[in-house]
Motif scaffolding. Structure first.
Motif, PDB file in Angstrom:
ATOM      1  N   GLU A  56      42.948  34.119  40.569  1.00  0.00           N
ATOM      2  CA  GLU A  56      42.625  32.522  40.153  1.00  0.00           C
ATOM      3  C   GLU A  56      41.940  31.785  41.148  1.00  0.00           C
ATOM      4  OE1 GLU A  56      42.533  29.901  37.040  1.00  0.00           O
ATOM      5  OE2 GLU A  56      43.033  31.816  37.039  1.00  0.00           O
ATOM      6  N   LYS A  58      39.926  32.927  43.281  1.00  0.00           N
ATOM      7  CA  LYS A  58      38.366  33.275  43.523  1.00  0.00           C
ATOM      8  C   LYS A  58      37.760  32.601  42.313  1.00  0.00           C
ATOM      9  CE  LYS A  58      37.746  37.599  42.054  1.00  0.00           C
ATOM     10  NZ  LYS A  58      37.561  38.925  42.131  1.00  0.00           N
ATOM     11  N   GLU A  59      38.225  32.409  41.069  1.00  0.00           N
ATOM     12  CA  GLU A  59      37.626  32.080  40.033  1.00  0.00           C
ATOM     13  C   GLU A  59      37.379  30.453  40.144  1.00  0.00           C
ATOM     14  OE1 GLU A  59      38.066  31.541  35.195  1.00  0.00           O
ATOM     15  OE2 GLU A  59      38.775  33.155  36.151  1.00  0.00           O
ATOM     16  N   GLU A  60      38.624  29.911  40.643  1.00  0.00           N
ATOM     17  CA  GLU A  60      38.259  28.425  40.759  1.00  0.00           C
ATOM     18  C   GLU A  60      37.302  28.059  41.887  1.00  0.00           C
ATOM     19  OE1 GLU A  60      39.450  26.350  38.651  1.00  0.00           O
ATOM     20  OE2 GLU A  60      40.830  27.529  37.529  1.00  0.00           O
ATOM     21  N   ASP A  63      33.998  28.005  40.305  1.00  0.00           N
ATOM     22  CA  ASP A  63      33.847  26.605  39.429  1.00  0.00           C
ATOM     23  C   ASP A  63      33.510  25.483  40.375  1.00  0.00           C
ATOM     24  OD1 ASP A  63      34.266  28.362  37.362  1.00  0.00           O
ATOM     25  OD2 ASP A  63      36.532  27.248  37.018  1.00  0.00           O
TER      26      ASP A  63
END
Length: 260
Positions: A56, A58-60, A63
């Motif tokens: 998560e 990595k994804e945030e 973003d």
């Protein structure tokens, strides 16, 4: 050879903002409308770190990077600057502020690094025509209140305005609580708000002396409360608002035993 991921991201953002063929929502945005999303994404990064959820995270982080690219694209459209300039300014700043790494100016320890960092920042302000008016300069008004309080206190401490250790700060908490009790007794809402703010500010100071991040401490306590409350909801077939005070207290005690 294919474009790098960052080049692809910049291209995607430019397409989204294209006045003719872009996304209507993206085209409509400006610096002011995107700023809240930038702040929100930073908090989501912090949440992923707190949860140790690295996929998560990595994804945030992606973003959050998108926010930088979005602002940079809008600036490019207005002829202000572009993403490459943002990166170059950052590179220059990091080299300039770490002379102990990138120049022949060794620092004895972490404290010396912090002192040099502040001195260099003051020089940068002066070069921009932003003279140093106060030791408290440079703390954004829009920071979350707990973080801003801690930052203000740290800056004041750097010029010697600080308690020598934890004990007097803990005593100050008691004094502030006594003043809050007096305000509660008198029943004046403005005074109650003022004294409650003083209590919170002093607790932030206590956190700083204990070397505990107050934001993180409160985040953990809120998560603990949420975990126990949800357990209490699951453990009771009837809605909580149908229980009396005594039953709620017993339900809470039972939840505390199992939630943690």
């Amino acid at each position: 050879m294919s474009d790098s991921p960052i080049s692809q991201l910049l291209s995607i953002m430019a397409q989204l903002r294209d006045p003719e063929s872009g996304c209507p929502w993206d085209i409509k945005q400006d610096f002011d409308s995107i700023a809240p999303y930038t702040i929100e994404e930073a908090f989501e990064v912090a949440e992923a770190i707190a949860q140790r959820d690295y996929p998560e995270l990595k994804e945030e982080l992606g973003d959050l990077l998108l926010q930088v690219v979005f602002h940079s694209q809008m600036a490019r459209e207005q002829g202000l600057f572009d993403f490459n300039e943002v990166v170059q300014v950052l590179c220059d700043k990091m080299i300039r502020r770490h002379p102990h790494v990138f120049a022949d100016d060794p620092a004895a320890d972490e404290q010396a690094v912090k002192v040099n960092w502040e001195q260099i920042k003051q020089q940068e302000r002066a070069a921009k025509g932003r003279e140093h008016d106060s030791a408290l300069d440079g703390v954004p008004a829009g920071m979350p209140a707990l973080q801003r309080a801690a930052k203000i206190q740290k800056k004041a401490a750097r010029v010697g305005f600080d308690w020598p250790d934890v004990e007097p700060v803990r005593e100050q908490v008691n004094l502030e609580l006594a003043e809050l009790d007096e305000a509660l007794h008198n029943g004046h809402k403005d005074a109650i708000e003022d004294e409650l703010g003083d209590v919170i500010f002093t607790l932030v100071n206590l956190s700083r002396h204990l070397k505990i991040d107050p934001e993180q401490a409160l985040r953990k306590s809120t998560a603990k409360f949420e975990r126990r409350f949800r357990t209490m909801e699951r453990n009771n077939a009837n809605p909580l608002n149908s229980l009396g005070v005594e039953a709620l207290e017993q339900a809470w005690k039972a939840a505390k035993k199992t939630a943690d």
